[in-house]
Design an enzyme around this catalytic site. Structure first.
Site, PDB file in Angstrom:
ATOM      1  N   HIS A 102      -5.241  -4.179  -5.226  1.00 33.08           N
ATOM      2  CA  HIS A 102      -5.791  -2.883  -4.813  1.00 33.08           C
ATOM      3  C   HIS A 102      -5.869  -1.963  -6.017  1.00 33.08           C
ATOM      4  CE1 HIS A 102      -1.430  -2.880  -4.330  1.00 33.08           C
ATOM      5  NE2 HIS A 102      -1.469  -1.606  -4.708  1.00 33.08           N
ATOM      6  N   HIS A 104      -6.014   2.071  -7.185  1.00 32.93           N
ATOM      7  CA  HIS A 104      -5.731   3.439  -6.754  1.00 32.93           C
ATOM      8  C   HIS A 104      -6.775   4.372  -7.354  1.00 32.93           C
ATOM      9  CE1 HIS A 104      -1.382   2.695  -5.582  1.00 32.93           C
ATOM     10  NE2 HIS A 104      -1.613   1.638  -6.346  1.00 32.93           N
TER      11      HIS A 104
HETATM   12  P1  AMP Z   1       1.274  -0.403  -5.380  1.00 29.46           P
HETATM   13  O1  AMP Z   1       2.555   0.289  -5.732  1.00 29.46           O
HETATM   14  O2  AMP Z   1       0.269  -0.400  -6.510  1.00 29.46           O
HETATM   15  O3  AMP Z   1       1.502  -1.792  -4.816  1.00 29.46           O
HETATM   16  O4  AMP Z   1       0.609   0.484  -4.258  1.00 29.46           O
HETATM   17  C1  AMP Z   1       0.673   0.212  -2.907  1.00 29.46           C
HETATM   18  C2  AMP Z   1       0.270   1.482  -2.206  1.00 29.46           C
HETATM   19  O5  AMP Z   1      -0.061   1.180  -0.861  1.00 29.46           O
HETATM   20  C3  AMP Z   1       1.361   2.530  -2.183  1.00 29.46           C
HETATM   21  O6  AMP Z   1       0.909   3.707  -2.825  1.00 29.46           O
HETATM   22  C4  AMP Z   1       1.646   2.737  -0.690  1.00 29.46           C
HETATM   23  O7  AMP Z   1       1.919   4.075  -0.367  1.00 29.46           O
HETATM   24  C5  AMP Z   1       0.348   2.256  -0.066  1.00 29.46           C
HETATM   25  N1  AMP Z   1       0.486   1.772   1.308  1.00 29.46           N
HETATM   26  C6  AMP Z   1       1.393   0.898   1.779  1.00 29.46           C
HETATM   27  N2  AMP Z   1       1.206   0.682   3.099  1.00 29.46           N
HETATM   28  C7  AMP Z   1       0.153   1.456   3.469  1.00 29.46           C
HETATM   29  C8  AMP Z   1      -0.530   1.688   4.703  1.00 29.46           C
HETATM   30  N3  AMP Z   1      -0.150   1.078   5.835  1.00 29.46           N
HETATM   31  N4  AMP Z   1      -1.574   2.540   4.695  1.00 29.46           N
HETATM   32  C9  AMP Z   1      -1.954   3.173   3.564  1.00 29.46           C
HETATM   33  N5  AMP Z   1      -1.361   2.992   2.372  1.00 29.46           N
HETATM   34  C10 AMP Z   1      -0.308   2.151   2.314  1.00 29.46           C
END
Ligand code: AMP
Ligand code: ZN
Length: 142
Positions: A102, A104
Site C-alpha cells: 500500500h 500512503h
Molecule cells: P503501514 O504502517 O505502512 O503498514 O500502514 C498501514 C496503515 O493501514 C496504517 O496507517 C493503519 O492505520 C492503516 N489501517 C489499518 N487497518 C485499517 C483499516 N481497517 N482501515 C483503514 N486503514 C487501516
C-alpha cells in the site's frame, strides 16, 4: 495472487469490512487511513495480495503511482493542505504493519506534528560510495 482471508486490506477489497472509499478503478482502491497522521491521510491498495512492492505485478505499481499525485492534489484542495507526502513501507523494519502493498498519501500542513527525520550519515569518500553503487548495480543487472 488471489485475495487473502487473513489480510485486512483483502477483506476491505472483498467488502467484508468497511472503508471510507475515495477512489477506485480496475487495479486499485484508495480509502482514508483509519489512524491518520493528518486528516485526509489516504492509503492506496492494489487489488492483488502481495506483501512487498518487489513482488507485485508492476502494472499495479503503475496504476498506483499514476493516481497517487492526483489524490494528493485532491486532498490539498479538500483539506487546505499545503503539500503532501507519498510513501510506502516495505517490511516490518521499515514500519510496515499491514502485509499487503500500500502507498500512503499524506496531506501536510504548515504546523502539523509529522516528523520524517533522521540524523544524516556520512560516507568516508567517493571510493566508498562507488564501491556501494557498484554492488547495487551488480545486483540490478543480474
Ligand atoms: P503501514 O504502517 O505502512 O503498514 O500502514 C498501514 C496503515 O493501514 C496504517 O496507517 C493503519 O492505520 C492503516 N489501517 C489499518 N487497518 C485499517 C483499516 N481497517 N482501515 C483503514 N486503514 C487501516
Ligand atoms: Zn491482502
Amino acid at each position: 495472487m488471489p485475495l487473502a482471508d487473513d489480510c485486512v486490506f483483502c477483506r476491505i477489497l472483498k467488502g467484508e469490512i468497511p472503508c471510507t472509499k475515495i477512489y477506485e478503478d480496475d487495479m486499485v482502491l484508495a480509502f482514508l487511513d483509519i489512524a491518520p497522521f493528518n486528516p485526509g491521510h489516504t492509503v492506496i491498495v492494489p487489488k492483488e495480495h502481495q506483501h512487498s512492492s518487489t513482488a507485485i505485478d508492476p502494472e499495479y505499481l503503475k496504476a498506483i503511482i499514476t493516481v497517487a499525485p492526483k489524490i494528493g492534489a485532491a486532498l490539498m484542495r479538500a483539506t487546505g493542505a499545503e503539500g503532501f507526502n507519498i510513501f510506502q513501507n516495505n517490511g516490518r523494519v521499515a514500519g510496515q504493519t499491514v502485509p499487503h502493498v500500500h502507498f500512503h498519501v499524506l496531506p501536510r500542513f504548515a504546523d502539523d506534528d509529522v516528523q520524517i527525520t533522521a540524523s544524516t550519515k556520512k560516507y568516508g569518500d567517493f571510493a566508498e560510495m562507488n564501491a556501494l553503487a557498484d554492488k547495487v548495480k551488480a545486483v540490478l543487472n543480474k
